[in-house]
Design a protein around this motif. Sequence first.
Motif, PDB file in Angstrom:
ATOM      1  N   SER A 120       0.839  -1.205   0.000  1.00 13.33           N
ATOM      2  CA  SER A 120       0.000   0.000   0.000  1.00 13.33           C
ATOM      3  C   SER A 120       0.872   1.252   0.000  1.00 13.33           C
ATOM      4  N   PRO A 121       0.418   2.322  -0.660  1.00 12.12           N
ATOM      5  CA  PRO A 121       1.174   3.576  -0.599  1.00 12.12           C
ATOM      6  C   PRO A 121       1.335   4.052   0.843  1.00 12.12           C
ATOM      7  N   ILE A 122       2.425   4.730   1.101  1.00 12.41           N
ATOM      8  CA  ILE A 122       2.672   5.256   2.446  1.00 12.41           C
ATOM      9  C   ILE A 122       1.533   6.189   2.832  1.00 12.41           C
ATOM     10  N   PRO A 123       0.988   6.044   4.038  1.00 15.25           N
ATOM     11  CA  PRO A 123      -0.110   6.932   4.446  1.00 15.25           C
ATOM     12  C   PRO A 123       0.307   8.393   4.340  1.00 15.25           C
ATOM     13  N   LEU A 128       3.317  13.546   5.848  1.00 15.19           N
ATOM     14  CA  LEU A 128       3.205  14.988   6.101  1.00 15.19           C
ATOM     15  C   LEU A 128       3.372  15.310   7.578  1.00 15.19           C
ATOM     16  N   GLY A 129       2.935  14.395   8.446  1.00 15.70           N
ATOM     17  CA  GLY A 129       3.123  14.607   9.878  1.00 15.70           C
ATOM     18  C   GLY A 129       4.597  14.681  10.238  1.00 15.70           C
ATOM     19  N   MET A 130       5.422  13.863   9.591  1.00 16.62           N
ATOM     20  CA  MET A 130       6.861  13.924   9.832  1.00 16.62           C
ATOM     21  C   MET A 130       7.431  15.266   9.381  1.00 16.62           C
ATOM     22  N   ILE A 131       6.978  15.744   8.220  1.00 17.03           N
ATOM     23  CA  ILE A 131       7.474  17.034   7.717  1.00 17.03           C
ATOM     24  C   ILE A 131       7.015  18.162   8.630  1.00 17.03           C
ATOM     25  N   GLU A 191      -8.998  14.389  11.576  1.00 16.19           N
ATOM     26  CA  GLU A 191     -10.407  14.454  11.949  1.00 16.19           C
ATOM     27  C   GLU A 191     -10.792  13.219  12.767  1.00 16.19           C
ATOM     28  N   ASP A 192     -10.442  12.063  12.282  1.00 14.50           N
ATOM     29  CA  ASP A 192     -10.614  10.830  13.037  1.00 14.50           C
ATOM     30  C   ASP A 192      -9.813   9.753  12.314  1.00 14.50           C
ATOM     31  N   GLY A 193      -9.299   8.821  13.064  1.00 16.17           N
ATOM     32  CA  GLY A 193      -8.612   7.670  12.482  1.00 16.17           C
ATOM     33  C   GLY A 193      -7.840   7.980  11.223  1.00 16.17           C
ATOM     34  N   ARG A 194      -8.436   7.638  10.059  1.00 11.62           N
ATOM     35  CA  ARG A 194      -7.746   7.790   8.784  1.00 11.62           C
ATOM     36  C   ARG A 194      -8.014   9.125   8.102  1.00 11.62           C
ATOM     37  N   LYS A 195      -9.079   9.811   8.466  1.00  8.72           N
ATOM     38  CA  LYS A 195      -9.433  11.045   7.783  1.00  8.72           C
ATOM     39  C   LYS A 195      -8.594  12.206   8.321  1.00  8.72           C
ATOM     40  N   LEU A 331       8.797   2.103   7.258  1.00 14.52           N
ATOM     41  CA  LEU A 331       8.262   0.741   7.309  1.00 14.52           C
ATOM     42  C   LEU A 331       7.446   0.545   8.580  1.00 14.52           C
ATOM     43  N   SER A 332       7.924   1.087   9.687  1.00 14.38           N
ATOM     44  CA  SER A 332       7.192   0.984  10.943  1.00 14.38           C
ATOM     45  C   SER A 332       5.890   1.782  10.889  1.00 14.38           C
ATOM     46  N   LEU A 333       5.944   2.995  10.329  1.00 16.19           N
ATOM     47  CA  LEU A 333       4.750   3.829  10.235  1.00 16.19           C
ATOM     48  C   LEU A 333       3.714   3.235   9.285  1.00 16.19           C
ATOM     49  N   ASN A 334       4.179   2.501   8.288  1.00 15.94           N
ATOM     50  CA  ASN A 334       3.265   1.962   7.290  1.00 15.94           C
ATOM     51  C   ASN A 334       2.534   0.720   7.779  1.00 15.94           C
TER      52      ASN A 334
END
Length: 350
Positions: A120-123, A128-131, A191-195, A331-334
């Motif tokens: 899957s593509p990196i979330p 962006l949270g890292m940046i 906003e929540d979870g994935r959003k 890899l850990s974040l994904n």
Amino acid sequence: MAGAALLVAVAAALGGCASIGPQRMGIDRSDYATHLRETNKEQLLLNIVAMRYGDAPLFLEVSSVISQYTREGSLHADIALGPPVDEADGGIGGSVLLRETPTITYTPLAGDRFARSLLSPIPPAALLGMIESGWSADILFKLATRSINGISNGGRDPLFAHTADSDFDRVIAVMGRLQRNRALQLHVEHEDGRKFSASARISPTLSDDEKADIDYLVRTLKLPGDRRGEFGIAFGAAQIAPDQLTIGTRSMFEIFAEMAQGVEVPAGDDDGRAGTPVADAGAPSALVAIHSGSRKPADAHVAVRYRGRWFWIDGKDAASKRMFLLAQILLSLNDTSGGASAPLVTIPTG
């Protein structure tokens, strides 16, 4: 009397109530942390090298470590019973044995977790949270993105090959420079979870150099010319709307495949055994430099043995070490399995 005193001392040592756990905690914690870190690095490098040779990646995760200690003791005494009694005719002795029996459980990365973690593509929120928290945008975008507003990063691995645009390197260099000067700031709102929603805001006060950089980004990425604007961030292969910055992210499999293009192929393996990168004048440079040789180097950052040869990342190669570290973190974040892969280390303390 001396024999009796020795007997009492040995018995006290064997029957003492001092706990083993607290004495071992500092040693075990440091040793297990060191070995888990080193074996994780070795496993990742081994998979990258294996992919260069056309093998599928295989990750065995340490799901639990249980270290059990037992203390075993023995005591013996030889005493002469008949006269004449001489202390030399008897003897007292004892021994204490500390035994460790660790149990390590491995879990293969397979099924849904394999698909989520590697295919899957990196979330986008994670990237962006890292940046947003200060990680360099230019380095992260170089490793983890396929395109920005349709400007392609390019790829050399035949599975993901696509031509790089000449502006990509300059675009991410400018974004990194503006980020460090706080002239361009990213904001991610969950906003929540994935959003989530994300935006990029341009500082209202800019130096002449920063204005020139913003003008370049606006022109190249086809953004509105209002420097006071705030651009939304979307995800896809091409620009979705005129006022949006559209970013396409790579999967971890694609990242590893691109890193594998930096493997130094030994003589004799360049006949197709190690694959052939796409010959493209616009192809990007290798993300990491992975050397090979017949002997293990003494100063390697990480080294593994594969197909009878050693492969390693030089301990003095700061750029390759940085990319390798980012790949480990991504890899850990994904892995969105909720921490199921985190190793559980159990050491008795009582």
